[in-house]
Scaffold this active site. Sequence first.
Site, PDB file in Angstrom:
ATOM      1  N   ASP A  96       0.850  -1.196   0.000  1.00  0.00           N
ATOM      2  CA  ASP A  96       0.000   0.000   0.000  1.00  0.00           C
ATOM      3  C   ASP A  96       0.889   1.251   0.000  1.00  0.00           C
ATOM      4  O   ASP A  96       1.806   1.356   0.824  1.00  0.00           O
ATOM      5  CB  ASP A  96      -0.858  -0.053   1.282  1.00  0.00           C
ATOM      6  CG  ASP A  96      -1.960   0.975   1.308  1.00  0.00           C
ATOM      7  OD1 ASP A  96      -2.387   1.419   0.225  1.00  0.00           O
ATOM      8  OD2 ASP A  96      -2.414   1.321   2.426  1.00  0.00           O
ATOM      9  N   HIS A 192      -7.728  10.113   3.600  1.00  0.00           N
ATOM     10  CA  HIS A 192      -7.284   9.166   4.617  1.00  0.00           C
ATOM     11  C   HIS A 192      -7.626   9.629   6.036  1.00  0.00           C
ATOM     12  O   HIS A 192      -7.723  10.820   6.297  1.00  0.00           O
ATOM     13  CB  HIS A 192      -5.771   8.954   4.511  1.00  0.00           C
ATOM     14  CG  HIS A 192      -5.372   8.224   3.268  1.00  0.00           C
ATOM     15  ND1 HIS A 192      -4.827   8.852   2.171  1.00  0.00           N
ATOM     16  CD2 HIS A 192      -5.482   6.909   2.931  1.00  0.00           C
ATOM     17  CE1 HIS A 192      -4.597   7.950   1.221  1.00  0.00           C
ATOM     18  NE2 HIS A 192      -4.989   6.770   1.653  1.00  0.00           N
ATOM     19  N   GLY A 226      -8.834   5.820   1.047  1.00  0.00           N
ATOM     20  CA  GLY A 226      -9.501   6.683   2.019  1.00  0.00           C
ATOM     21  C   GLY A 226     -10.987   6.465   2.109  1.00  0.00           C
ATOM     22  O   GLY A 226     -11.772   7.420   2.178  1.00  0.00           O
ATOM     23  N   ILE A 269      -9.871   0.236   3.043  1.00  0.00           N
ATOM     24  CA  ILE A 269     -10.440   0.571   4.349  1.00  0.00           C
ATOM     25  C   ILE A 269      -9.450   0.177   5.440  1.00  0.00           C
ATOM     26  O   ILE A 269      -9.029  -0.981   5.509  1.00  0.00           O
ATOM     27  CB  ILE A 269     -11.784  -0.165   4.555  1.00  0.00           C
ATOM     28  CG1 ILE A 269     -12.807   0.310   3.516  1.00  0.00           C
ATOM     29  CG2 ILE A 269     -12.313   0.058   5.978  1.00  0.00           C
ATOM     30  CD1 ILE A 269     -14.111  -0.470   3.492  1.00  0.00           C
TER      31      ILE A 269
HETATM   32  P1  13P Z   1      -8.974   5.061   5.392  1.00  0.00           P
HETATM   33  O1  13P Z   1      -8.061   5.888   6.242  1.00  0.00           O
HETATM   34  O2  13P Z   1     -10.155   5.864   4.959  1.00  0.00           O
HETATM   35  O3  13P Z   1      -9.373   3.792   6.049  1.00  0.00           O
HETATM   36  O4  13P Z   1      -8.167   4.688   4.046  1.00  0.00           O
HETATM   37  C1  13P Z   1      -7.275   3.608   4.004  1.00  0.00           C
HETATM   38  C2  13P Z   1      -6.430   3.611   2.773  1.00  0.00           C
HETATM   39  O5  13P Z   1      -6.675   4.310   1.812  1.00  0.00           O
HETATM   40  C3  13P Z   1      -5.273   2.702   2.740  1.00  0.00           C
HETATM   41  O6  13P Z   1      -4.506   2.881   1.587  1.00  0.00           O
HETATM   42  O1  G3H Z   2      -3.363   4.890   3.657  1.00  0.00           O
HETATM   43  C1  G3H Z   2      -2.866   4.636   4.732  1.00  0.00           C
HETATM   44  C2  G3H Z   2      -3.199   3.360   5.439  1.00  0.00           C
HETATM   45  O2  G3H Z   2      -4.296   3.549   6.293  1.00  0.00           O
HETATM   46  C3  G3H Z   2      -1.996   2.841   6.167  1.00  0.00           C
HETATM   47  O3  G3H Z   2      -1.670   3.687   7.211  1.00  0.00           O
HETATM   48  O4  G3H Z   2       0.757   4.272   6.992  1.00  0.00           O
HETATM   49  O5  G3H Z   2      -0.410   4.369   9.197  1.00  0.00           O
HETATM   50  O6  G3H Z   2       0.094   2.157   8.132  1.00  0.00           O
HETATM   51  P1  G3H Z   2      -0.213   3.620   7.921  1.00  0.00           P
HETATM   52 ZN    ZN Z   3      -4.516   4.927   0.871  1.00  0.00          ZN
END
Ligand code: 13P
Ligand code: G3H
Ligand code: ZN
Length: 326
Positions: A96, A192, A226, A269
């Site tokens: 991610d 996010h 997000g 999510i």
């Molecule tokens: P949220 O913060 O809305 O859960 O989004 C998660 C996300 O986009 C991870 O890449």
């Molecule tokens: O988009 C972000 C994800 O919610 C991951 O968050 O970088 O705090 O692990 P993190």
């Molecule tokens: Zn993201």
Amino acid sequence: MVNFKDLGLVNTRDLFAKAVKGGYAIPAYNFNNMEQLQAIIQACTETESPLILQVSKGAREYANGTLLRYMAQGAVEYAKEISKNGKAIPIVLHLDHGPDFETCKACIDYGFSSVMIDGSHFPYEENVAITKKVVEYAHAHDVTVEGELGVLAGVEDEVASETHTYTQPDEVEDFVKKTGVDSLAIAIGTSHGAYKFKPGDDPKIRLDILAEIEKRIPGFPIVLHGSSSVPQDLVKIINENGGKLKDAIGIGEDQLREAAKSAVCKINIDSDGRLAMTAAIRKVFAEKPEEFDPRKYLGPARSALKELYIRKNKEVLGSAGHAFDK
Ligand code: 13P
Ligand code: G3H
Ligand code: ZN
């Protein structure tokens, strides 16, 4: 060097094609620890949903990349063990918000089946160049790649962006063609974290921009980051049990349901899961202050996360029942 196929994982190609055709979105849930992983695998196995397991840069720093990879490998075996038919649901292991080529390459060499290269903070041509470079390496290993156009507001892997830049529909066709990406994350008003809108805002995403993008690249897999809805019942439990989450507001689930019916085939999510776990833990701490066995609060947190994700798969993403589609 490990190939994802040897770990029982799959890339996103077939899954996205089926999701676009079937009018549902595949859940992309982040994990950082065992309880989150168990809850995600249990929820997706019980609902027979395909799954994208996400590991962020922060997760790799927190839990260790090697450990997370072996956990994902174990998750495939675990999914078989708890399934009704002895078959594991299809599981993608996805990086991610990959920040650079080196991180994407390291994950591919480590057995990830999908990576995101997040070049959205760069000027357009730089985004094209870095995304193309990742695609060339990834495709040589049959790993699929997610690119991003447009900038989401909010906290993103330690990068906080104040402003939101909507994806320009005029750019998407050129970007997809030049880079060869397998899916495209777009910015249409999601962001996010738990504070996506301010009180008094109209908490809407721009489904009109999504429709415009779909016109330019019909049937091409679209990703929404997000996409937490920040359930107000969870915020209430947290605040009633010592938490301080003021004015936390998310994306309406009705809008996500609408988006999932289109070419949006991956919905990310994370924050909602964090809220579900925090609410459960705070409740245990408030109601049973004598507890000090981590299983007594992580267990309820895991159950709460599982219930939340079962509901998301069934009611929001529409992915339930699609794991073994032909
Ligand atoms: P949220 O913060 O809305 O859960 O989004 C998660 C996300 O986009 C991870 O890449
Ligand atoms: O988009 C972000 C994800 O919610 C991951 O968050 O970088 O705090 O692990 P993190
Ligand atoms: Zn993201």
